[in-house]
Design a protein around this motif. Structure first.
Motif, PDB file in Angstrom:
ATOM      1  N   CYS A  20      -6.395   0.622  -6.936  1.00 13.02           N
ATOM      2  CA  CYS A  20      -7.547   0.343  -6.637  1.00 13.02           C
ATOM      3  C   CYS A  20      -7.758  -1.346  -6.401  1.00 13.02           C
ATOM      4  CB  CYS A  20      -8.388   0.958  -7.511  1.00 13.02           C
ATOM      5  SG  CYS A  20     -10.143   0.644  -7.305  1.00 13.02           S
ATOM      6  N   ASN A  36     -12.565  -2.039  -4.255  1.00 13.27           N
ATOM      7  CA  ASN A  36     -13.668  -1.354  -3.469  1.00 13.27           C
ATOM      8  C   ASN A  36     -13.247   0.140  -3.448  1.00 13.27           C
ATOM      9  OD1 ASN A  36     -15.254  -3.470  -2.912  1.00 13.27           O
ATOM     10  ND2 ASN A  36     -14.015  -4.458  -1.569  1.00 13.27           N
ATOM     11  N   CYS A  37     -13.070   0.822  -4.507  1.00 14.73           N
ATOM     12  CA  CYS A  37     -12.807   2.091  -4.312  1.00 14.73           C
ATOM     13  C   CYS A  37     -13.190   3.011  -5.611  1.00 14.73           C
ATOM     14  CB  CYS A  37     -11.356   2.365  -4.296  1.00 14.73           C
ATOM     15  SG  CYS A  37     -10.150   1.337  -5.449  1.00 14.73           S
ATOM     16  N   TYR A  64      -7.074  -2.279  -2.653  1.00 17.92           N
ATOM     17  CA  TYR A  64      -8.379  -2.054  -2.160  1.00 17.92           C
ATOM     18  C   TYR A  64      -9.440  -3.205  -2.732  1.00 17.92           C
ATOM     19  CZ  TYR A  64      -6.382   2.136  -0.354  1.00 17.92           C
ATOM     20  OH  TYR A  64      -5.598   3.116   0.260  1.00 17.92           O
ATOM     21  N   ASP A  65      -9.008  -4.235  -3.508  1.00 13.72           N
ATOM     22  CA  ASP A  65      -9.641  -5.044  -4.111  1.00 13.72           C
ATOM     23  C   ASP A  65     -10.886  -4.577  -4.654  1.00 13.72           C
ATOM     24  OD1 ASP A  65      -9.977  -7.928  -4.544  1.00 13.72           O
ATOM     25  OD2 ASP A  65     -11.113  -8.354  -2.652  1.00 13.72           O
ATOM     26  N   ARG A 105       0.726  -1.291  -0.198  1.00 14.45           N
ATOM     27  CA  ARG A 105       0.051  -0.037   0.006  1.00 14.45           C
ATOM     28  C   ARG A 105       0.745   1.387   0.142  1.00 14.45           C
ATOM     29  NH1 ARG A 105      -4.972   1.291   4.182  1.00 14.45           N
ATOM     30  NH2 ARG A 105      -5.372   3.551   3.572  1.00 14.45           N
TER      31      ARG A 105
END
Ligand SMILES: *[C@@H]1O[C@H](CO)[C@@H](O)[C@H](O)[C@H]1NC(C)=O
Length: 169
Positions: A161, A168-169, A165-166, A46
């Protein structure tokens, strides 16, 4: 070379030096991600993505600024933009056209696709005696740099993303 025109030493060189200094030297790029002297420095994916996205955004911003400045100073009324369409040497690399296409791409870490390289052969044009040819060569190069840095910036954000964040963004 004529004076009313433009010479590499005179004006663009300091600009290029400034940009490379900004890109490689002080500011963003040199902020240490690990404490100096750290031996087992672990950086999360990240954090790496955050850093890469900041840098790519910054590079795109500088490329745009450089293109705008060049356009304003040297390209006015020369009709370069029409000539520059579809003339980037990187156009031969297949990249997604838009966000939707980019999202369809499957990422397999470690698997190398058939690598295609694109060779830039524009150096002689940058050194042409003919002013119009030379100015267009620089214009086109900066135009392509802006275009490609924009793509990289967008795809990197998309990749962040998906991976961090898999999606989810
Ligand atoms: C680049 O970033 C600066 C500072 O955030 C901003 O003022 C400027 O408008 C940006 N330039 C472009 C071309 O986006």
């Amino acid at each position: 070379m004529d004076n009313k025109g433009w010479s590499l030493k005179g004006s663009l060189l300091p600009l290029l030096l400034l940009v490379s200094e900004l890109l490689l030297g002080q500011s963003v790029a040199s902020l240490p991600i690990c404490p100096t002297g750290a031996v087992n420095c672990q950086v999360s994916l990240r954090d790496l993505f955050d850093r890469a996205v900041i840098l790519s955004h910054y590079i795109h911003n500088l490329s745009s600024e450089m293109f705008n400045e060049f356009d304003k100073r040297y390209a006015q009324g020369r009709g370069f933009i029409t000539k520059a369409i579809n003339s980037c040497h990187t156009s031969s690399l297949s990249t997604p056209e838009d966000k939707e296409q980019a999202q369809q791409i499957h990422v397999h870490p470690g698997v190398k696709e058939n690598e295609v390289y694109s060779v830039w052969s524009g150096l002689p044009s940058l050194q042409m005696a003919d002013e119009d040819t030379r100015l267009f060569a620089f214009y086109n190069l900066l135009h392509c740099l802006r275009r490609d840095s924009h793509k990289i910036d967008n795809y990197l954000k998309l990749l962040k993303c998906r991976i961090v964040y898999d999606s989810n963004c």
